[in-house]
Design a protein around this motif. Structure first.
Motif, PDB file in Angstrom:
ATOM      1  N   THR A   1      30.406  68.644  16.952  1.00 52.79           N
ATOM      2  CA  THR A   1      30.765  69.999  16.548  1.00 52.79           C
ATOM      3  C   THR A   1      30.707  70.092  15.040  1.00 52.79           C
TER       4      THR A   1
ATOM      5  N   PHE B   1      24.748  74.556  11.329  1.00 50.95           N
ATOM      6  CA  PHE B   1      24.092  74.526  12.633  1.00 50.95           C
ATOM      7  C   PHE B   1      24.044  73.089  13.137  1.00 50.95           C
ATOM      8  N   LEU B   2      24.249  72.926  14.428  1.00 44.37           N
ATOM      9  CA  LEU B   2      24.169  71.607  15.042  1.00 44.37           C
ATOM     10  C   LEU B   2      22.733  71.351  15.487  1.00 44.37           C
TER      11      LEU B   2
ATOM     12  N   GLY C   1      23.194  63.919  16.863  1.00 43.57           N
ATOM     13  CA  GLY C   1      23.532  65.236  16.338  1.00 43.57           C
ATOM     14  C   GLY C   1      23.736  65.201  14.835  1.00 43.57           C
TER      15      GLY C   1
ATOM     16  N   CYS D   1      24.698  68.049  11.382  1.00 42.30           N
ATOM     17  CA  CYS D   1      25.053  69.392  10.931  1.00 42.30           C
ATOM     18  C   CYS D   1      24.190  69.751   9.726  1.00 42.30           C
TER      19      CYS D   1
ATOM     20  N   CYS E   1      17.953  75.319   9.854  1.00 44.41           N
ATOM     21  CA  CYS E   1      17.224  74.600  10.892  1.00 44.41           C
ATOM     22  C   CYS E   1      15.842  74.206  10.377  1.00 44.41           C
TER      23      CYS E   1
ATOM     24  N   VAL F   1      29.932  77.055  18.703  1.00 50.89           N
ATOM     25  CA  VAL F   1      29.064  76.207  17.885  1.00 50.89           C
ATOM     26  C   VAL F   1      27.749  76.938  17.606  1.00 50.89           C
ATOM     27  N   ASN F   2      27.226  76.758  16.408  1.00 48.28           N
ATOM     28  CA  ASN F   2      25.898  77.269  16.049  1.00 48.28           C
ATOM     29  C   ASN F   2      24.891  76.150  16.290  1.00 48.28           C
ATOM     30  N   ARG F   3      23.805  76.476  16.959  1.00 50.30           N
ATOM     31  CA  ARG F   3      22.841  75.440  17.327  1.00 50.30           C
ATOM     32  C   ARG F   3      21.452  75.720  16.768  1.00 50.30           C
ATOM     33  N   CYS F   4      20.707  74.653  16.495  1.00 53.17           N
ATOM     34  CA  CYS F   4      19.280  74.740  16.213  1.00 53.17           C
ATOM     35  C   CYS F   4      18.548  74.545  17.534  1.00 53.17           C
ATOM     36  N   THR F   5      17.819  75.578  17.950  1.00 53.24           N
ATOM     37  CA  THR F   5      17.089  75.531  19.211  1.00 53.24           C
ATOM     38  C   THR F   5      15.605  75.384  18.930  1.00 53.24           C
TER      39      THR F   5
END
Length: 205
Positions: free
Chosen positions: A49, A55-56, A67, A69, A73, A85-89
């Protein structure tokens, strides 16, 4: 004799504790290096987290998952902000360098061309590459040419030896709205005029 054995065992135990403490410190230091910006962090898998603004980013190395942070991205990913959580997709297409969503590309990698959110090796039919970019633009199909206009020179149809006549063709409204790349819509050519104007000079409307 028993006293010597007892002291030897105590020394060995102290050395083991010292070694363990030293290993724990080294592991903690390494963990902190891999957990920059983390709220929760795993010694084996890195960040779990991140802080709210970060962004994770998760990637795989064989069967292991890591993982990290990040503020932004990397290429091939786009950021999705969530409540927890903010994610990199990852972009779905491997030829996409940056995307707006998983299936909508905004910039393609080298040797690929962008058209309507997708990357192509070549621009699709009825499209052409925009100058200075790697984006494909729709081609329009204009209507037929009009008849040539009267031969004129500075608005006059007579009184001069040479003039110019023009013709035009129109483009369907949908193509204009889409900003399609169109061929020439106006043509001009040199023409011979009447030298003298009967009854004086007449100006065109």
């Amino acid at each position: 004799m028993l006293w010597i054995i007892f002291m030897l065992l105590l020394f060995i135990s102290s050395m083991e504790m010292l070694t363990q403490n030293r290993w724990k410190k080294q592991a903690s230091a390494g963990l902190l290096e891999n957990c920059t910006g983390c709220v929760l962090c795993s010694e084996d898998n890195g960040c779990i987290t991140c802080h709210h603004r970060l962004f994770l980013l998760i990637w795989r190395d064989g069967i292991r998952q890591y993982g990290m942070c990040v503020h932004t991205c990397p290429p091939g990913y786009f950021g999705v902000r969530g409540l927890e959580v903010n994610r990199c997709t990852k972009c779905r297409s491997p030829s996409c360098e940056s995307c707006f969503s998983r299936d909508f590309c905004m910039k393609c990698k080298d040797k690929f061309y962008l058209h309507k959110g997708q990357c192509f090796r070549q621009c699709p039919p009825n499209t052409t590459v925009q100058p200075g970019t790697r984006e494909c633009q729709e081609m329009c199909e204009p209507g037929p040419w009009s008849k040539w206009s009267a031969c004129t020179h500075e608005g006059r149809t007579c009184g001069c030896k040479w003039g110019v006549e023009t013709r035009v063709r129109e483009v369907p409204g949908t193509a204009q709205e889409e900003g399609a790349a169109c061929p020439a819509l106006l043509e001009t050519r040199k023409c011979r005029m009447r030298k003298h104007c009967p009854g004086g000079e007449h100006h065109t409307a």
